[in-house]
Design an enzyme around this catalytic site. Structure first.
Site, PDB file in Angstrom:
ATOM      1  N   ALA A  63     -27.874  11.446-107.229  1.00 37.90           N
ATOM      2  CA  ALA A  63     -28.131  10.580-106.078  1.00 37.90           C
ATOM      3  C   ALA A  63     -29.539  10.013-106.182  1.00 37.90           C
ATOM      4  O   ALA A  63     -30.382  10.536-106.915  1.00 37.90           O
ATOM      5  CB  ALA A  63     -27.995  11.378-104.779  1.00 37.90           C
ATOM      6  N   TYR A 128     -30.780   5.957 -96.586  1.00 39.23           N
ATOM      7  CA  TYR A 128     -30.307   7.095 -97.390  1.00 39.23           C
ATOM      8  C   TYR A 128     -29.102   7.746 -96.713  1.00 39.23           C
ATOM      9  O   TYR A 128     -28.051   7.954 -97.333  1.00 39.23           O
ATOM     10  CB  TYR A 128     -31.445   8.103 -97.565  1.00 39.23           C
ATOM     11  CG  TYR A 128     -31.034   9.426 -98.156  1.00 39.23           C
ATOM     12  CD1 TYR A 128     -30.668   9.546 -99.493  1.00 39.23           C
ATOM     13  CD2 TYR A 128     -31.009  10.580 -97.355  1.00 39.23           C
ATOM     14  CE1 TYR A 128     -30.287  10.775-100.023  1.00 39.23           C
ATOM     15  CE2 TYR A 128     -30.637  11.812 -97.885  1.00 39.23           C
ATOM     16  CZ  TYR A 128     -30.275  11.903 -99.214  1.00 39.23           C
ATOM     17  OH  TYR A 128     -29.892  13.114 -99.728  1.00 39.23           O
TER      18      TYR A 128
HETATM   19  N1  NAP Z   1     -33.559  17.082-101.667  1.00 40.28           N
HETATM   20  C1  NAP Z   1     -33.109  17.341-100.438  1.00 40.28           C
HETATM   21  O1  NAP Z   1     -33.861  17.734 -99.531  1.00 40.28           O
HETATM   22  C2  NAP Z   1     -31.640  17.151-100.128  1.00 40.28           C
HETATM   23  C3  NAP Z   1     -31.199  17.418 -98.824  1.00 40.28           C
HETATM   24  C4  NAP Z   1     -29.844  17.263 -98.535  1.00 40.28           C
HETATM   25  C5  NAP Z   1     -28.955  16.854 -99.525  1.00 40.28           C
HETATM   26  N2  NAP Z   1     -29.431  16.586-100.782  1.00 40.28           N
HETATM   27  C6  NAP Z   1     -28.468  16.138-101.807  1.00 40.28           C
HETATM   28  O2  NAP Z   1     -28.445  17.138-102.828  1.00 40.28           O
HETATM   29  C7  NAP Z   1     -28.203  16.520-104.094  1.00 40.28           C
HETATM   30  C8  NAP Z   1     -29.236  17.016-105.103  1.00 40.28           C
HETATM   31  O3  NAP Z   1     -30.526  16.642-104.641  1.00 40.28           O
HETATM   32  P1  NAP Z   1     -31.845  16.947-105.510  1.00 40.28           P
HETATM   33  O4  NAP Z   1     -32.980  16.995-104.541  1.00 40.28           O
HETATM   34  O5  NAP Z   1     -31.591  18.052-106.463  1.00 40.28           O
HETATM   35  O6  NAP Z   1     -31.951  15.572-106.331  1.00 40.28           O
HETATM   36  P2  NAP Z   1     -33.057  15.115-107.382  1.00 40.28           P
HETATM   37  O7  NAP Z   1     -33.911  16.255-107.795  1.00 40.28           O
HETATM   38  O8  NAP Z   1     -33.687  13.861-106.860  1.00 40.28           O
HETATM   39  O9  NAP Z   1     -32.158  14.722-108.662  1.00 40.28           O
HETATM   40  C9  NAP Z   1     -31.342  13.593-108.622  1.00 40.28           C
HETATM   41  C10 NAP Z   1     -30.369  13.669-109.772  1.00 40.28           C
HETATM   42  O10 NAP Z   1     -29.543  12.503-109.723  1.00 40.28           O
HETATM   43  C11 NAP Z   1     -29.553  11.892-111.013  1.00 40.28           C
HETATM   44  N3  NAP Z   1     -29.375  10.455-110.859  1.00 40.28           N
HETATM   45  C12 NAP Z   1     -30.104   9.587-110.122  1.00 40.28           C
HETATM   46  N4  NAP Z   1     -29.627   8.332-110.281  1.00 40.28           N
HETATM   47  C13 NAP Z   1     -28.565   8.428-111.123  1.00 40.28           C
HETATM   48  C14 NAP Z   1     -27.653   7.485-111.684  1.00 40.28           C
HETATM   49  N5  NAP Z   1     -27.732   6.177-111.394  1.00 40.28           N
HETATM   50  N6  NAP Z   1     -26.693   7.931-112.540  1.00 40.28           N
HETATM   51  C15 NAP Z   1     -26.598   9.243-112.849  1.00 40.28           C
HETATM   52  N7  NAP Z   1     -27.431  10.195-112.356  1.00 40.28           N
HETATM   53  C16 NAP Z   1     -28.400   9.768-111.503  1.00 40.28           C
HETATM   54  C17 NAP Z   1     -30.906  12.253-111.615  1.00 40.28           C
HETATM   55  O11 NAP Z   1     -30.825  12.117-113.024  1.00 40.28           O
HETATM   56  P3  NAP Z   1     -32.158  11.857-113.941  1.00 40.28           P
HETATM   57  O12 NAP Z   1     -33.213  12.799-113.413  1.00 40.28           O
HETATM   58  O13 NAP Z   1     -31.671  12.227-115.309  1.00 40.28           O
HETATM   59  O14 NAP Z   1     -32.517  10.428-113.771  1.00 40.28           O
HETATM   60  C18 NAP Z   1     -31.037  13.707-111.154  1.00 40.28           C
HETATM   61  O15 NAP Z   1     -30.318  14.559-112.017  1.00 40.28           O
HETATM   62  C19 NAP Z   1     -28.201  15.010-103.851  1.00 40.28           C
HETATM   63  O16 NAP Z   1     -26.885  14.548-103.815  1.00 40.28           O
HETATM   64  C20 NAP Z   1     -28.854  14.851-102.488  1.00 40.28           C
HETATM   65  O17 NAP Z   1     -28.372  13.716-101.805  1.00 40.28           O
HETATM   66  C21 NAP Z   1     -30.739  16.727-101.103  1.00 40.28           C
END
Ligand code: NAP
Length: 287
Positions: A63, A128
C-alpha cells in the site's frame, strides 16, 4: 500451505516473513514480493507473480501508507491502494487463491467514543482512508470469501513508525510536544503477524479487527515509550490544531477485537509489546 505476500519489504511484511518462516515446521512455503518484483498497479505483473507461485493464500499488505503523501497525491493513492488491491483480488479469483487484505482504522471518521465494530459504517475523512475503504468494497464484490483485517497505529523494528520518531527526537531534545486529542490502539507488527498467520490457518473470512489490546492518545503512547526507554525527555500534551498536517486524522479510531476473539485469538496489551520493540530496535538501530 503456499503463501504469497505482496508488501513483504514493508514494516509489517518483514515481521510476517520472519514470523511465518520461524514457525513453519509444518511445511508452509512462504514467498514475499516488494514493488520492485511486482508493481500491484500493473495487472499483468500481479497475474504473472500469482501464476508463478500458485498460492493457497495471498496476503496483501502492499500500500501507499504515507497518510499525508496520499492527501497530496490522490491519484497515486488511488492507483496503489484501490486499483492495485483490485488487481490482486481479480488475479486471486482467477487462480482460486484465498486473499487476506490488510486495511486500516482510518476507514472510520473517528466520531464514535466507543470501539468500532466490523459492522460500523465506513466514512473516511482523508484520501488514504478513502482509498482503503474503496479497496475493501471492491475486493468484497470480486471475492466474497476474502478476509479483510483492519488494524491501527502499527509500529515495529525496520520501519518508519511513531516510537522510532519519538526516540530520535528524545535523543536530541529535553522536551517534546505530542498531540493528546487523537486516540487509538498501538499495534506491534510481530503480534499482528502472528494473528494473520493464525487467521489464514483458521480459514478466516469476512471483516476482522486486529489490534493490540487497550487504547491511548499519541501523547500517552510517547510518554510510555520514554518511560520504558529510561529517557529523561519531558513530554507535553498538545492539540492537533497546533500540528496542522495535510491530512485530517480521526479523533478516535479504537477497533473492537470481538471479531478476532471469535477465532480464539487474543492480542496482549500494547504496553507489554514496548520492551520487545525497544530490544529489537537496539539490536538493529538502522532497521
Ligand atoms: N502503518 C500503519 O500505521 C498502518 C495502520 C493501519 C493499517 N496499515 C496497513 O498495513 C499494511 C502494511 O503497512 P506497513 O506500515 O507495513 O507499510 P510500509 O512499511 O509502508 O510498506 C509498504 C509496502 O507496500 C509496498 N508497495 C508500495 N507500493 C507498491 C506498489 N505499487 N506495488 C507493489 N508493492 C508496493 C512496498 O514495497 P517497496 O518497499 O518494495 O516499494 C512495501 O513493501 C498496509 O496495507 C497499510 O495500509 C498500516
Amino acid at each position: 500451505m503456499r503463501i504469497l505476500i505482496f508488501g513483504a519489504t514493508g514494516m509489517l511484511g518483514k515481521a510476517l516473513m520472519s514470523q511465518w518462516k520461524s514457525d513453519s515446521a509444518d511445511g508452509d512455503e512462504i514467498s514475499g514480493l516488494g514493488s520492485a518484483h511486482a508493481d500491484i498497479r500493473v495487472a499483468a505483473q500481479v497475474e504473472s507473480a500469482i501464476h508463478k507461485s500458485k498460492p493457497d493464500w495471498i496476503v496483501l499488505l502492499a500500500a501507499y501508507t504515507d497518510v499525508d503523501g496520499c492527501e497530496l497525491n490522490p491519484n497515486l493513492a488511488s492507483a496503489v491502494n484501490t486499483q492495485g488491491a483490485v488487481n490482486v483480488a481479480k488475479a486471486a479469483a482467477g487462480m482460486g487463491s484465498r486473499l487476506l487484505f490488510v486495511s486500516t482504522d482510518y476507514v472510520f471518521d473517528g466520531k464514535k467514543n466507543s470501539p468500532y465494530d466490523t459492522s460500523d459504517r465506513r466514512n473516511p475523512i482523508n484520501v488514504y482512508g478513502r482509498t482503503k475503504a474503496e479497496a475493501e468494497e471492491q475486493i468484497l464484490s470480486v471475492l466474497q470469501d476474502c478476509c479483510i483485517v483492519r488494524t491501527s497505529w502499527l509500529f515495529g523494528p525496520g520501519g518508519k513508525c511513531f516510537p522510532d520518531t519519538i526516540l530520535k527526537l528524545a535523543s536530541t531534545r529535553a522536551e517534546i510536544d505530542v498531540v493528546n486529542d487523537q486516540r487509538g490502539s498501538p499495534t506491534c507488527t510481530s503480534d499482528l503477524a502472528d494473528a494473520i498467520a493464525k487467521l489464514c490457518r483458521s480459514d478466516a473470512r469476512g471483516i476482522i479487527h486486529a489490534t493490540n489490546r487497550g487504547e491511548c492518545s499519541w501523547y500517552e503512547f510517547a510518554s510510555e515509550i520514554i518511560r520504558q526507554g529510561g529517557l529523561k525527555t519531558i513530554v507535553h500534551p498538545t492539540t492537533s490544531d497546533r500540528f496542522v498536517r495535510p491530512a485530517e486524522r480521526p479523533k478516535y479510531s479504537v477497533l473492537s477485537n470481538a471479531s478476532l476473539s471469535g477465532y480464539g485469538i487474543e492480542m496482549r496489551p500494547w504496553q507489554e509489546t514496548v520492551p520487545d520493540y525497544l530490544r529489537e530496535r537496539a539490536a538493529s538501530p538502522s532497521g
